[in-house]
Scaffold this motif. Structure first.
Motif, PDB file in Angstrom:
ATOM      1  N   TYR A 258       0.848  -1.238  -0.006  1.00 17.45           N
ATOM      2  CA  TYR A 258      -0.056   0.011   0.018  1.00 17.45           C
ATOM      3  C   TYR A 258       0.760   1.349  -0.088  1.00 17.45           C
ATOM      4  CZ  TYR A 258      -3.444  -3.530   0.914  1.00 17.45           C
ATOM      5  OH  TYR A 258      -4.116  -4.921   0.461  1.00 17.45           O
ATOM      6  N   GLN A 260       1.194   5.282  -1.671  1.00 18.04           N
ATOM      7  CA  GLN A 260       0.468   6.388  -2.217  1.00 18.04           C
ATOM      8  C   GLN A 260       0.444   6.594  -3.903  1.00 18.04           C
ATOM      9  OE1 GLN A 260       0.956   9.669   0.285  1.00 18.04           O
ATOM     10  NE2 GLN A 260      -1.295   9.676   0.217  1.00 18.04           N
TER      11      GLN A 260
ATOM     12  N   TYR C   3      -6.832  -6.311   2.705  1.00 14.50           N
ATOM     13  CA  TYR C   3      -6.971  -4.950   3.458  1.00 14.50           C
ATOM     14  C   TYR C   3      -7.485  -3.978   2.328  1.00 14.50           C
ATOM     15  CZ  TYR C   3      -3.329  -6.983   6.653  1.00 14.50           C
ATOM     16  OH  TYR C   3      -2.807  -7.712   7.503  1.00 14.50           O
ATOM     17  N   ILE C   4      -7.322  -4.278   1.241  1.00 16.02           N
ATOM     18  CA  ILE C   4      -8.132  -3.501   0.214  1.00 16.02           C
ATOM     19  C   ILE C   4      -9.594  -3.571   0.034  1.00 16.02           C
ATOM     20  CG2 ILE C   4      -7.413  -4.445  -1.908  1.00 16.02           C
ATOM     21  CD1 ILE C   4      -7.050  -0.571  -1.706  1.00 16.02           C
ATOM     22  N   LEU C   8     -12.518  -1.122   0.590  1.00 21.30           N
ATOM     23  CA  LEU C   8     -13.698  -0.832  -0.187  1.00 21.30           C
ATOM     24  C   LEU C   8     -14.922  -1.085   0.249  1.00 21.30           C
ATOM     25  CD1 LEU C   8     -12.017  -1.832  -3.629  1.00 21.30           C
ATOM     26  CD2 LEU C   8     -12.380   0.504  -2.580  1.00 21.30           C
ATOM     27  N   LYS C  39      -2.109   0.560   8.736  1.00 28.91           N
ATOM     28  CA  LYS C  39      -1.238   1.798   8.826  1.00 28.91           C
ATOM     29  C   LYS C  39      -0.844   2.216   7.378  1.00 28.91           C
ATOM     30  CE  LYS C  39       1.028   2.315  12.958  1.00 28.91           C
ATOM     31  NZ  LYS C  39       0.256   3.161  13.902  1.00 28.91           N
ATOM     32  N   ALA C  40      -0.292   1.257   6.717  1.00 26.06           N
ATOM     33  CA  ALA C  40       0.171   1.841   5.490  1.00 26.06           C
ATOM     34  C   ALA C  40      -1.030   1.778   4.450  1.00 26.06           C
ATOM     35  CB  ALA C  40       1.147   0.670   4.674  1.00 26.06           C
ATOM     36  N   LEU C  41      -2.105   1.076   4.779  1.00 27.31           N
ATOM     37  CA  LEU C  41      -3.230   1.345   3.899  1.00 27.31           C
ATOM     38  C   LEU C  41      -4.028   2.397   4.141  1.00 27.31           C
ATOM     39  CD1 LEU C  41      -5.232  -0.078   2.064  1.00 27.31           C
ATOM     40  CD2 LEU C  41      -6.466  -0.859   4.062  1.00 27.31           C
ATOM     41  N   ALA C  43      -2.740   5.137   5.438  1.00 27.75           N
ATOM     42  CA  ALA C  43      -1.992   6.384   4.987  1.00 27.75           C
ATOM     43  C   ALA C  43      -1.965   6.558   3.390  1.00 27.75           C
ATOM     44  CB  ALA C  43      -0.481   6.012   5.458  1.00 27.75           C
ATOM     45  N   SER C  44      -1.906   5.555   2.992  1.00 22.55           N
ATOM     46  CA  SER C  44      -1.802   5.661   1.400  1.00 22.55           C
ATOM     47  C   SER C  44      -3.220   6.185   0.857  1.00 22.55           C
ATOM     48  CB  SER C  44      -1.650   4.499   0.514  1.00 22.55           C
ATOM     49  OG  SER C  44      -2.496   3.405   0.729  1.00 22.55           O
ATOM     50  N   LEU C  45      -4.170   5.739   1.590  1.00 22.85           N
ATOM     51  CA  LEU C  45      -5.590   6.268   0.958  1.00 22.85           C
ATOM     52  C   LEU C  45      -5.990   7.708   1.333  1.00 22.85           C
ATOM     53  CD1 LEU C  45      -7.901   3.280   1.759  1.00 22.85           C
ATOM     54  CD2 LEU C  45      -7.356   4.183  -0.416  1.00 22.85           C
ATOM     55  N   GLU C  46      -4.886   8.239   2.281  1.00 25.51           N
ATOM     56  CA  GLU C  46      -5.090   9.712   2.615  1.00 25.51           C
ATOM     57  C   GLU C  46      -5.294  10.609   1.329  1.00 25.51           C
ATOM     58  OE1 GLU C  46      -2.681  11.273   5.797  1.00 25.51           O
ATOM     59  OE2 GLU C  46      -3.751   9.605   6.971  1.00 25.51           O
ATOM     60  N   VAL C  48      -7.008  10.379  -1.210  1.00 25.36           N
ATOM     61  CA  VAL C  48      -7.113   9.739  -2.587  1.00 25.36           C
ATOM     62  C   VAL C  48      -8.916   9.439  -2.491  1.00 25.36           C
ATOM     63  CG1 VAL C  48      -7.358   7.592  -3.329  1.00 25.36           C
ATOM     64  CG2 VAL C  48      -5.320   8.358  -2.350  1.00 25.36           C
ATOM     65  N   ILE C  50     -11.572   7.656  -3.723  1.00 22.07           N
ATOM     66  CA  ILE C  50     -11.807   6.296  -3.769  1.00 22.07           C
ATOM     67  C   ILE C  50     -12.814   6.014  -5.072  1.00 22.07           C
ATOM     68  CG2 ILE C  50     -12.686   3.922  -2.854  1.00 22.07           C
ATOM     69  CD1 ILE C  50     -11.516   4.719  -0.338  1.00 22.07           C
ATOM     70  N   ALA C  53     -11.135   6.398  -8.384  1.00 19.18           N
ATOM     71  CA  ALA C  53     -10.178   5.467  -8.843  1.00 19.18           C
ATOM     72  C   ALA C  53     -11.114   4.239  -8.962  1.00 19.18           C
ATOM     73  CB  ALA C  53      -9.418   4.936  -7.478  1.00 19.18           C
TER      74      ALA C  53
END
Lengths: 284, 69, 69, 69, 69, 69, 69
Positions: A258, A260, C3-4, C8, C39-41, C43-46, C48, C50, C53
């Motif tokens: 994951y 950005q 996780y994704i 969703l 956390k990574a998920l 954070a990466s969605l901040e 974004v 959705i 996408a």
């Protein structure tokens, strides 16, 4: 041989010497077939070749004399002499000469009795002819013609002679009137003696499209090797960076990691998976 | 689509895509699960090779849409 | 991809894609959730969108289907 | 993406994509490595056939270009 | 591709893609760095818009292996 | 690309793509051969199946964009 | 293809693709150069825009490479 040539009349002697002089002056000595080339066209060809190649028309017997007197490997070119041969001289290489001569080929109206070099097709449609005996001429030549709106019209596209077929007198006349020029006319190279060997047309006829394809293939191979071995060149560094970046993206999306930069693609992948399953079960 | 995401989640987790499990996932996501929809989902997934369906989706290029540009 | 899927699912349910919520969904599916991946998920969605996408992904398959034709 | 590049580097070097190794690479690049992101990366790559995942990128261009041929 | 990965890692980290930095990253990954390859890489990257080359990767299809099928 | 063509030439001629051979070819072409690039070339090709690398497509995005045109 | 490689090598190096140069390159690569093939090559290249032929390759590199597969 020298004894025999000794007895040539003065003008023949001079002609043989002139041929020998030409042979000595140029790096390439060739034979071209002059068959069926009208004088006007020959003049045009000569003009086009000025400064590049010289054409010399001489009796074959005198050419044979000259070749015999020079001797050596050149003499073998005599086997290629035909009834309509002329000599051609140039300092270009035989491949270039062949191409030059090919360029001098032009289309001409057919004469009665000539062989069609390719299928001769008369397209359908209106002609510029006013109604008159021309309709009958066309029909007799096997071309379906009729009068329409005060003009002569060809009713359907027709192949009047197949390649290799003889163009008869009636057809030749009609084709000329229709301004269809089906015959290639130009100097055909019969053989060329250059740097010790004789080159035949079959060797000199290079297929340009094959050749271009080879260049493209070589360029592709070089490109692929450079990128796949990651040896950067000015031409390929961009593609190499793109490939590395794509690999990283691919790994990131497949794992998924994951990030950005990848989240859009990962969302897309998840969505498509969902849609695929949805499609598989036919749910709504 | 929530129901399918729930099913995919269970599938990836190696869990049985049962009515009970789907309901648990949806509930955890704060969704008031509709029993009949869950039943329909589970029933329709029977005989479906989820892995196969997913792999077909993976093969679909996202960026091809950009091609004509 | 669990996780994704969870993210969703939450998104479709109109819930916040927070670390807490993602963890709850994964746990309900019987997955031992990795804190760092959550956390990574998140954070990466901040920042974004959705929905955006998804709509891009939805647009893609059409082009693909046309390509081989 | 730095983390992924670090993983690819280690993979190509035949090294283990461990937290320790990833951290060493990132540090050498002058990056203040985020422990949680490293953990997430390593967890994400667990069980992933990196060569296979990379080759999916490599496989793409061939198929696309071949289509119109 | 190790050398390229190292360069992209540095680029993404906002570091200078210098011979020194590339070497440090490769060494940290346990790769015996070849000086000449580093030189060739750094030299060829001069005047290249890395960001642009990377963005092309994003536009490329992820996996189209199924296309010819 | 001169260096790559030199390598291809040697490869097709059944010769070893060694520093010495590459240099000889480049010199014959009137190119002031750069020792370091030659080294880099030879090092890059080490362990590379040239036949395979030649035939494996390396460029995607360009081709994709061009395909529908 | 050796003859073509030699020609492209010279072209890329900004050298004249002359019979003499092509022969020198081939000989350096250990290839017994055939005079008539060199002549044919050089003659064929006259009037050919090499850059153009190469760029056509760049636009569709994959299709060519994919063909033998």
């Amino acid at each position: 041989m020298s004894l025999y040539t000794h007895h040539l009349p003065e003008w023949k002697r001079e002609e043989v010497e002139d041929v020998k002089k030409h042979i000595g002056q140029f790096t390439l000595v060739g034979l071209v077939d002059m068959h069926g080339i009208p004088a006007t066209q020959l003049q045009q060809i000569r003009r086009n070749l000025r400064g590049i190649a010289t054409i010399k028309m001489t009796r074959n017997t005198l050419v044979l004399h000259a070749l015999a007197e020079i001797g050596g490997d050149l003499e073998a070119i005599k086997d290629y002499i035909s009834g309509n041969s002329a000599m051609i001289f140039t300092n270009e290489n035989p491949f270039k000469l062949y191409k030059l001569l090919a360029k001098t080929q032009t289309k001409m109206a057919a004469k009665a009795g000539q062989i069609a070099p390719e299928d001769i097709v008369v397209p359908k449609g209106p002609t510029s002819f006013k109604p008159g005996p021309i309709v009958g001429e066309l029909q007799q030549a096997g071309i379906p013609a009729a009068i329409e709106a005060g003009k002569v019209k060809i009713k359907e596209t027709k192949t009047v002679v197949k390649a290799g077929g003889v163009i008869n007198a009636k057809l030749a006349t009609v084709l000329a009137k229709l301004d269809i020029k089906p015959v290639d006319v130009g100097l055909m190279l019969q053989a060329a003696f250059y740097q010790g060997s004789i080159f035949e047309p079959s060797t000199l006829n290079i297929d340009e499209s094959v050749f271009m394809g080879q260049i493209a293939q070589a360029a592709t191979e070089a490109f692929n090797l450079s990128v796949n071995a990651a040896f950067p060149t000015a031409d390929t560094i961009g593609a190499i960076v793109t490939k590395a970046a794509r690999e990283a993206r691919s790994l990131g999306i497949e794992a998924p990691v994951y990030e950005q930069d990848l989240i859009d693609a990962i969302i897309g992948k998840a969505y498509r998976e969902m849609a695929a399953v949805k499609g598989a079960i036919g749910e709504n | 689509m929530e129901y399918i995401y729930a099913a995919l989640l269970l599938h990836k987790a190696g869990k049985d895509v049962s009515e009970e499990n789907v309901k648990a996932v949806l509930t955890a996501a704060g969704i008031a699960a509709d029993e009949s929809r869950i039943k329909a989902l589970v029933a329709s997934l029977e005989g479906v090779d989820i892995e196969d369906a997913i792999s077909k989706a993976a093969a679909a290029p996202v960026a091809v849409a950009a091609a004509p540009a």
